[in-house]
Write a protein that holds these residues in place. Sequence first.
Motif, PDB file in Angstrom:
ATOM      1  N   SER A 136      -4.235  -4.324  -8.242  1.00 20.03           N
ATOM      2  CA  SER A 136      -5.041  -5.036  -7.253  1.00 20.03           C
ATOM      3  C   SER A 136      -4.761  -4.512  -5.855  1.00 20.03           C
ATOM      4  O   SER A 136      -5.685  -4.291  -5.055  1.00 20.03           O
ATOM      5  CB  SER A 136      -4.734  -6.540  -7.318  1.00 20.03           C
ATOM      6  N   ASN A 137      -3.488  -4.297  -5.567  1.00 16.58           N
ATOM      7  CA  ASN A 137      -3.087  -3.753  -4.273  1.00 16.58           C
ATOM      8  C   ASN A 137      -3.742  -2.393  -4.021  1.00 16.58           C
ATOM      9  O   ASN A 137      -4.335  -2.154  -2.962  1.00 16.58           O
ATOM     10  CB  ASN A 137      -1.560  -3.640  -4.246  1.00 16.58           C
ATOM     11  N   SER A 138      -3.677  -1.494  -5.005  1.00 16.06           N
ATOM     12  CA  SER A 138      -4.264  -0.161  -4.871  1.00 16.06           C
ATOM     13  C   SER A 138      -5.779  -0.237  -4.703  1.00 16.06           C
ATOM     14  O   SER A 138      -6.358   0.440  -3.850  1.00 16.06           O
ATOM     15  CB  SER A 138      -3.946   0.689  -6.114  1.00 16.06           C
ATOM     16  N   PHE A 139      -6.426  -1.078  -5.511  1.00 15.17           N
ATOM     17  CA  PHE A 139      -7.883  -1.180  -5.474  1.00 15.17           C
ATOM     18  C   PHE A 139      -8.375  -1.678  -4.121  1.00 15.17           C
ATOM     19  O   PHE A 139      -9.295  -1.102  -3.517  1.00 15.17           O
ATOM     20  CB  PHE A 139      -8.356  -2.117  -6.585  1.00 15.17           C
ATOM     21  N   PHE A 140      -7.767  -2.746  -3.623  1.00 15.73           N
ATOM     22  CA  PHE A 140      -8.248  -3.325  -2.371  1.00 15.73           C
ATOM     23  C   PHE A 140      -7.868  -2.479  -1.156  1.00 15.73           C
ATOM     24  O   PHE A 140      -8.571  -2.517  -0.137  1.00 15.73           O
ATOM     25  CB  PHE A 140      -7.758  -4.767  -2.228  1.00 15.73           C
ATOM     26  N   CYS A 141      -6.775  -1.713  -1.257  1.00 12.15           N
ATOM     27  CA  CYS A 141      -6.463  -0.757  -0.189  1.00 12.15           C
ATOM     28  C   CYS A 141      -7.578   0.276  -0.066  1.00 12.15           C
ATOM     29  O   CYS A 141      -8.070   0.564   1.036  1.00 12.15           O
ATOM     30  CB  CYS A 141      -5.136  -0.052  -0.477  1.00 12.15           C
ATOM     31  N   ALA A 142      -7.961   0.849  -1.204  1.00  9.68           N
ATOM     32  CA  ALA A 142      -9.009   1.866  -1.190  1.00  9.68           C
ATOM     33  C   ALA A 142     -10.346   1.275  -0.761  1.00  9.68           C
ATOM     34  O   ALA A 142     -11.074   1.868   0.045  1.00  9.68           O
ATOM     35  CB  ALA A 142      -9.126   2.503  -2.576  1.00  9.68           C
ATOM     36  N   LEU A 143     -10.686   0.092  -1.294  1.00 11.21           N
ATOM     37  CA  LEU A 143     -11.959  -0.543  -0.956  1.00 11.21           C
ATOM     38  C   LEU A 143     -12.029  -0.890   0.531  1.00 11.21           C
ATOM     39  O   LEU A 143     -13.034  -0.601   1.202  1.00 11.21           O
ATOM     40  CB  LEU A 143     -12.136  -1.809  -1.794  1.00 11.21           C
ATOM     41  N   THR A 144     -10.967  -1.476   1.039  1.00  9.80           N
ATOM     42  CA  THR A 144     -10.952  -1.877   2.447  1.00  9.80           C
ATOM     43  C   THR A 144     -11.047  -0.678   3.370  1.00  9.80           C
ATOM     44  O   THR A 144     -11.787  -0.694   4.364  1.00  9.80           O
ATOM     45  CB  THR A 144      -9.673  -2.684   2.755  1.00  9.80           C
ATOM     46  N   PHE A 249      -9.862   9.385  -2.119  1.00 17.55           N
ATOM     47  CA  PHE A 249      -9.727   9.755  -3.527  1.00 17.55           C
ATOM     48  C   PHE A 249      -8.270   9.633  -3.978  1.00 17.55           C
ATOM     49  O   PHE A 249      -7.975   9.102  -5.057  1.00 17.55           O
ATOM     50  CB  PHE A 249     -10.236  11.176  -3.721  1.00 17.55           C
ATOM     51  N   PHE A 250      -7.335  10.110  -3.142  1.00 15.58           N
ATOM     52  CA  PHE A 250      -5.900   9.991  -3.412  1.00 15.58           C
ATOM     53  C   PHE A 250      -5.517   8.527  -3.648  1.00 15.58           C
ATOM     54  O   PHE A 250      -4.706   8.216  -4.522  1.00 15.58           O
ATOM     55  CB  PHE A 250      -5.117  10.584  -2.231  1.00 15.58           C
ATOM     56  N   GLN A 251      -6.104   7.618  -2.864  1.00 17.86           N
ATOM     57  CA  GLN A 251      -5.768   6.203  -3.005  1.00 17.86           C
ATOM     58  C   GLN A 251      -6.391   5.582  -4.252  1.00 17.86           C
ATOM     59  O   GLN A 251      -5.730   4.824  -4.973  1.00 17.86           O
ATOM     60  CB  GLN A 251      -6.245   5.437  -1.766  1.00 17.86           C
ATOM     61  N   ILE A 252      -7.641   5.918  -4.540  1.00 18.41           N
ATOM     62  CA  ILE A 252      -8.350   5.244  -5.629  1.00 18.41           C
ATOM     63  C   ILE A 252      -7.896   5.724  -7.004  1.00 18.41           C
ATOM     64  O   ILE A 252      -7.955   4.964  -7.977  1.00 18.41           O
ATOM     65  CB  ILE A 252      -9.876   5.400  -5.471  1.00 18.41           C
ATOM     66  N   VAL A 253      -7.432   6.978  -7.127  1.00 21.45           N
ATOM     67  CA  VAL A 253      -7.017   7.445  -8.451  1.00 21.45           C
ATOM     68  C   VAL A 253      -5.809   6.672  -8.961  1.00 21.45           C
ATOM     69  O   VAL A 253      -5.555   6.640 -10.171  1.00 21.45           O
ATOM     70  CB  VAL A 253      -6.700   8.966  -8.465  1.00 21.45           C
ATOM     71  N   PRO A 256      -6.293   2.768 -11.701  1.00 21.71           N
ATOM     72  CA  PRO A 256      -6.139   2.526 -13.142  1.00 21.71           C
ATOM     73  C   PRO A 256      -4.713   2.740 -13.629  1.00 21.71           C
ATOM     74  O   PRO A 256      -4.235   2.005 -14.493  1.00 21.71           O
ATOM     75  CB  PRO A 256      -7.104   3.535 -13.780  1.00 21.71           C
ATOM     76  N   VAL A 257      -4.031   3.735 -13.082  1.00 15.48           N
ATOM     77  CA  VAL A 257      -2.676   4.016 -13.558  1.00 15.48           C
ATOM     78  C   VAL A 257      -1.699   2.930 -13.110  1.00 15.48           C
ATOM     79  O   VAL A 257      -0.691   2.691 -13.762  1.00 15.48           O
ATOM     80  CB  VAL A 257      -2.222   5.423 -13.092  1.00 15.48           C
ATOM     81  N   SER A 258      -1.996   2.226 -12.005  1.00 18.23           N
ATOM     82  CA  SER A 258      -1.148   1.116 -11.571  1.00 18.23           C
ATOM     83  C   SER A 258      -1.059   0.046 -12.646  1.00 18.23           C
ATOM     84  O   SER A 258       0.000  -0.557 -12.866  1.00 18.23           O
ATOM     85  CB  SER A 258      -1.694   0.486 -10.286  1.00 18.23           C
ATOM     86  N   TYR A 259      -2.194  -0.189 -13.304  1.00 19.61           N
ATOM     87  CA  TYR A 259      -2.241  -1.269 -14.291  1.00 19.61           C
ATOM     88  C   TYR A 259      -1.444  -0.931 -15.552  1.00 19.61           C
ATOM     89  O   TYR A 259      -0.795  -1.803 -16.142  1.00 19.61           O
ATOM     90  CB  TYR A 259      -3.698  -1.569 -14.660  1.00 19.61           C
ATOM     91  N   ILE A 260      -1.482   0.322 -15.965  1.00 16.37           N
ATOM     92  CA  ILE A 260      -0.813   0.682 -17.224  1.00 16.37           C
ATOM     93  C   ILE A 260       0.628   1.123 -17.034  1.00 16.37           C
ATOM     94  O   ILE A 260       1.382   1.231 -17.996  1.00 16.37           O
ATOM     95  CB  ILE A 260      -1.588   1.792 -17.967  1.00 16.37           C
ATOM     96  N   ALA A 261       1.040   1.369 -15.777  1.00 15.96           N
ATOM     97  CA  ALA A 261       2.368   1.942 -15.539  1.00 15.96           C
ATOM     98  C   ALA A 261       3.480   1.054 -16.060  1.00 15.96           C
ATOM     99  O   ALA A 261       4.494   1.533 -16.573  1.00 15.96           O
ATOM    100  CB  ALA A 261       2.557   2.215 -14.044  1.00 15.96           C
ATOM    101  N   VAL A 309       2.457   7.998  -6.638  1.00 14.43           N
ATOM    102  CA  VAL A 309       2.797   6.861  -5.774  1.00 14.43           C
ATOM    103  C   VAL A 309       2.398   5.538  -6.427  1.00 14.43           C
ATOM    104  O   VAL A 309       3.090   4.519  -6.257  1.00 14.43           O
ATOM    105  CB  VAL A 309       2.163   6.999  -4.376  1.00 14.43           C
ATOM    106  N   ALA A 310       1.297   5.529  -7.187  1.00 16.41           N
ATOM    107  CA  ALA A 310       0.874   4.290  -7.852  1.00 16.41           C
ATOM    108  C   ALA A 310       1.865   3.885  -8.938  1.00 16.41           C
ATOM    109  O   ALA A 310       2.274   2.720  -9.028  1.00 16.41           O
ATOM    110  CB  ALA A 310      -0.523   4.468  -8.447  1.00 16.41           C
ATOM    111  N   CYS A 311       2.275   4.839  -9.761  1.00 17.08           N
ATOM    112  CA  CYS A 311       3.216   4.544 -10.850  1.00 17.08           C
ATOM    113  C   CYS A 311       4.577   4.113 -10.324  1.00 17.08           C
ATOM    114  O   CYS A 311       5.162   3.155 -10.822  1.00 17.08           O
ATOM    115  CB  CYS A 311       3.386   5.772 -11.741  1.00 17.08           C
ATOM    116  N   THR A 312       5.081   4.837  -9.330  1.00 18.02           N
ATOM    117  CA  THR A 312       6.427   4.531  -8.851  1.00 18.02           C
ATOM    118  C   THR A 312       6.496   3.142  -8.229  1.00 18.02           C
ATOM    119  O   THR A 312       7.490   2.431  -8.389  1.00 18.02           O
ATOM    120  CB  THR A 312       6.910   5.581  -7.835  1.00 18.02           C
TER     121      THR A 312
END
Length: 391
Positions: A136-144, A249-253, A256-261, A309-312
Motif C-alpha cells: 500500500s505504501n509503495s502504491f500510494f507513493c507512486a500514485l501520489t 517506473f522505479f517506484q511502481i515496479v 507487486p513485489v512488496s506484497y509477496i516479499a 528497495v521494495a523487498c528490503t
Amino acid sequence: MEKKYLNFGLVIFLVAANMRISIIMLSPILTKVAAALNLSSAVMGSLTSIPLLCFALLSIFVAPLGNILGSKRSLNLALGLIIVANLFRVYSPTLLILGTLLCGIGITFLNVLIPAAILEWKPKEALKLNGLYTASNSFFCALTGGVASPLAQMLGWKLTLQLSAIPAVLAMILWNLYVTKNQPSQSEPGPKSSQLQNFVLVLKRPEIWLLALYMGLQSVAFYALTTWLPTVISAAGFSANQAGLLFAFFQIVGFPVSYIAASFLKSKQRYYGVTVALIFCFTLGSLLLVYLPNFVGVVLACIALGFGVACTFTISMSLISILSKERNETNLISGMVQTIGYLLASLGPTLFGYFKTNAGWNHSLWFLTITMLIWGLIGLILGRFINWQKH
C-alpha cells in the motif's frame, strides 16, 4: 467474529496509505507553494527534512506511548494529526511548517505502530498483512507522485494538499468501525510500570541491534535513490521528463513485489535465498547505471533497484513482528529499530551526493553497492537468530 464486509486487510491497506501521501504530495508542487507563500530556500529544504527527523528522533518515544494508549487510540491520534495538518497547513508559512511537523509526528506513529497493531489483531496473518501494508505504501507513493502536479494545475495547490486528508479520514472511519465490531486476537499491552523493564530486555538482545542496522542500511539505499536517482538518470543523457517517468517506473515496479516479499520469510531456505537475490538486484542495478547507461540498461536498473528497495523494506518491517517474543515488545522493537534506521537513512542522500561531488556518480553507485553488500551480510547473520519453526 470478523464482519465479512469489512476485513482487517482493507483497513490496514487504507491506514498504511497515509504513511507517505502527505510528504509525497508536497514534493512535485513545492515550487508552486514556495512562490505563493514566498518561502526561502532554507524553508523549502526544511519541508523535506522535517518528516525524516521526526522518524529518526521520535520513534523511540512513540513506542512506549503506543503501548500505554493501545492500538485503537494511538492510530486515531496519528490519523487525526494527519487530517488536521493537511487541512490547515496551506494558509501561511508558519502553518505550513507546523503542519508538516504534525504530519511527521502522525506518520511516525503509523511507522512504529502498524506492525504492532497487525500482531495484536491478526497475529496468524502477520506476514501477509505486513506485505499488504508495505505494498500500500509503495502504491500510494507512486500514485501520489504522478497525480500531484496535474491536480495542482486543475484545482490549485491549496486544495491539492488538503485532498491529502481524505485517505486519513476514510482510514479513521474504517479503523473505528472495525475495532468497535471486533476483538483483538491478543490482549492489550501490559501496565505502564513494565515499559522500562521491557525496553531494557529488548536492548540486551543482539538480534535487535542487528535488525536496527539491517533496517538502517536498507533505508540508506532507499533515501539515496529517491533523492538522487532522477539526477543520475538525467546525467546519463535523458531529459527531465524522461528521468521523471523512469523514476516513477522505479517506484511502481516495487508495488507487486512488496506484497509477496513477506512470504520469503516462511522458511530459512527462502530467507537466505531472497537475501542473496536482493544483493544481486542492488549490484546489478548499480552496475547497469555505471556501465550501460542507455535506455535498456536504465530500465533494467530501475526494475532491479525497484524490486530491491521494495523487498528490503517489507522484509525489515516483517522481521519486527517475527523477532517480537510477545505483544508488549513489538512497539518497543519497532521504535528502536526505526530510530536507528532513520538516523542512518538521513546520511544516505548526503553521502551519495558527497561521492558524486568528489569523484562522480560512478563512485556514488559503488557506495550504494558496498552498502547493500554489508546489509546482505548482516541479513545472513540475522537469520541465525530467527526461530523458523515458530513460522
